[in-house]
Design a protein around this motif. Structure first.
Motif, short mmCIF file in Angstrom:
data_model
loop_
_atom_site.label_atom_id
_atom_site.label_comp_id
_atom_site.label_asym_id
_atom_site.label_seq_id
_atom_site.Cartn_x
_atom_site.Cartn_y
_atom_site.Cartn_z
N ARG A 47 0.86 -1.02 0.18
CA ARG A 47 0.15 -0.08 -0.19
C ARG A 47 0.93 1.16 -0.20
N CYS A 48 0.11 2.26 -0.56
CA CYS A 48 1.02 3.75 -0.30
C CYS A 48 1.51 4.00 1.17
N PRO A 49 2.47 3.95 1.44
CA PRO A 49 3.29 4.48 2.75
C PRO A 49 2.78 5.79 3.03
N ARG A 50 2.27 6.76 2.26
CA ARG A 50 1.97 7.93 2.92
C ARG A 50 0.32 8.09 3.12
N CYS A 51 -0.57 7.38 2.16
CA CYS A 51 -1.95 7.60 2.51
C CYS A 51 -2.64 6.22 2.93
N ASN A 52 -1.95 5.14 2.64
CA ASN A 52 -2.31 3.89 3.12
C ASN A 52 -3.74 3.44 2.14
N ASP A 53 -4.29 3.93 1.03
CA ASP A 53 -5.31 3.69 0.46
C ASP A 53 -5.14 2.92 -0.96
N ALA A 54 -4.02 3.45 -1.88
CA ALA A 54 -3.95 3.17 -2.93
C ALA A 54 -2.65 1.93 -3.08
N LYS A 55 -2.67 1.24 -4.29
CA LYS A 55 -1.59 0.48 -4.49
C LYS A 55 -0.13 0.93 -4.57
N LEU A 56 0.78 0.40 -4.11
CA LEU A 56 2.20 0.99 -4.17
C LEU A 56 2.82 0.56 -5.52
N PHE A 57 2.40 -0.68 -5.93
CA PHE A 57 3.06 -1.55 -7.05
C PHE A 57 1.91 -1.75 -8.14
N HIS A 58 2.43 -1.36 -9.42
CA HIS A 58 1.34 -1.74 -10.40
C HIS A 58 1.76 -3.06 -11.29
N ARG A 59 2.92 -3.68 -10.91
CA ARG A 59 3.40 -4.85 -11.48
C ARG A 59 4.07 -5.41 -10.32
N PHE A 60 4.86 -6.67 -10.44
CA PHE A 60 5.16 -7.39 -9.13
C PHE A 60 6.35 -6.46 -8.27
N LEU A 61 7.26 -5.95 -9.27
CA LEU A 61 8.33 -5.13 -8.56
C LEU A 61 8.37 -3.71 -9.13
N LYS A 62 7.41 -3.49 -9.79
CA LYS A 62 7.45 -1.76 -10.41
C LYS A 62 6.43 -0.98 -9.73
N PRO A 63 6.99 -0.18 -8.76
CA PRO A 63 6.01 0.96 -8.23
C PRO A 63 5.21 1.82 -9.12
N VAL A 64 4.25 2.31 -8.75
CA VAL A 64 3.54 3.52 -9.36
C VAL A 64 4.18 4.44 -9.59
N ALA A 65 4.19 5.43 -10.75
CA ALA A 65 5.07 6.40 -10.66
C ALA A 65 4.29 7.45 -9.90
N THR A 66 2.98 7.51 -9.56
CA THR A 66 2.54 8.50 -8.70
C THR A 66 1.19 7.98 -8.15
N CYS A 67 1.03 8.09 -6.70
CA CYS A 67 -0.22 7.50 -6.08
C CYS A 67 -1.34 8.17 -6.48
N PRO A 68 -2.51 7.44 -6.76
CA PRO A 68 -3.73 8.22 -7.35
C PRO A 68 -4.45 8.89 -6.28
N ARG A 69 -4.30 8.48 -5.11
CA ARG A 69 -4.91 9.03 -3.98
C ARG A 69 -4.40 10.39 -3.32
N CYS A 70 -2.94 10.10 -2.90
CA CYS A 70 -2.39 11.30 -2.38
C CYS A 70 -1.49 12.13 -3.44
N ARG A 71 -0.96 11.76 -4.36
CA ARG A 71 -0.42 12.36 -5.45
C ARG A 71 1.12 12.25 -5.36
N GLN A 72 1.53 11.49 -4.39
CA GLN A 72 2.96 11.24 -4.05
C GLN A 72 3.73 10.72 -5.24
N ASP A 73 4.87 11.32 -5.44
CA ASP A 73 5.82 11.01 -6.66
C ASP A 73 6.69 10.00 -5.92
#
Length: 173
Positions: A47-73
């Motif tokens: 989960r996103c360490p900042r908001c705990n609502d969105a996924k941190l990874f969009h593939r097995f080891l590939k993190p998302v570029a930006t959190c869709p909930r809190c917009r953390q880069d």
């Protein structure tokens, strides 16, 4: 004459990402983690360490570029090989007593022992790898490493004398 020593990776990335704030677009508040351990637990759960609502990874080891909930880069993260080291270390410490018990207490053939041990180790290493990477990314964010902004508040115990990083609040060095 073109410069053949410059690669596409040498050019700065020009992206417009909105700075993170403590509210999502709908205006709902979210709570920042209260400690580094809580941030690491959020990251280990994927989960996103900042908001705990969105996924941190969009593939097995590939993190998302930006959190869709809190917009953390999350493009600043540099986990590199540390999650693999953690995964190998934990797997070795978990499997060592199991291997010793299997060899000493069972009468399995060498091929059966090898099949059980190798498959167990591979499953365990791969299973630990993503949580280790999530916890590493969360720890980098918590401490403000590699371009992340340190967002946690400092208390009077951490820095009792404002403007003086090493002060103890009593005017003594």
């Amino acid at each position: 004459m073109p410069d053949f020593m410059v690669s596409p990776f040498d050019r700065p990335i020009a992206r417009k990402i909105q700075p993170p704030n403590d509210q999502d677009p709908e205006g709902e508040d979210f709570a920042l983690p209260s400690s580094g351990w809580e941030a690491m637990a959020r990251g280990a759960r994927g989960r996103c360490p900042r908001c705990n609502d969105a996924k941190l990874f969009h593939r097995f080891l590939k993190p998302v570029a930006t959190c869709p909930r809190c917009r953390q880069d999350w493009t600043h993260q540099q986990a590199d090989d540390f999650p693999a080291y953690v995964s190998i270390l934990l797997t070795g410490h978990i499997m060592a007593p199991i291997i010793i018990a299997l060899v000493q207490e069972t009468a399995l053939s060498l091929a059966a022992l090898a099949a059980i041990i190798v498959s167990s180790m591979l499953i365990l290493m791969i299973g630990i790898l993503q949580p280790a990477k999530g916890a590493t990314i969360a720890l980098q964010w918590w401490f403000g490493m590699h371009g992340f902004v340190k967002e946690r508040g400092t208390s009077k115990e951490e820095n009792p004398m404002p403007g003086h990083p090493g002060g103890n609040g009593k005017g003594l060095p």
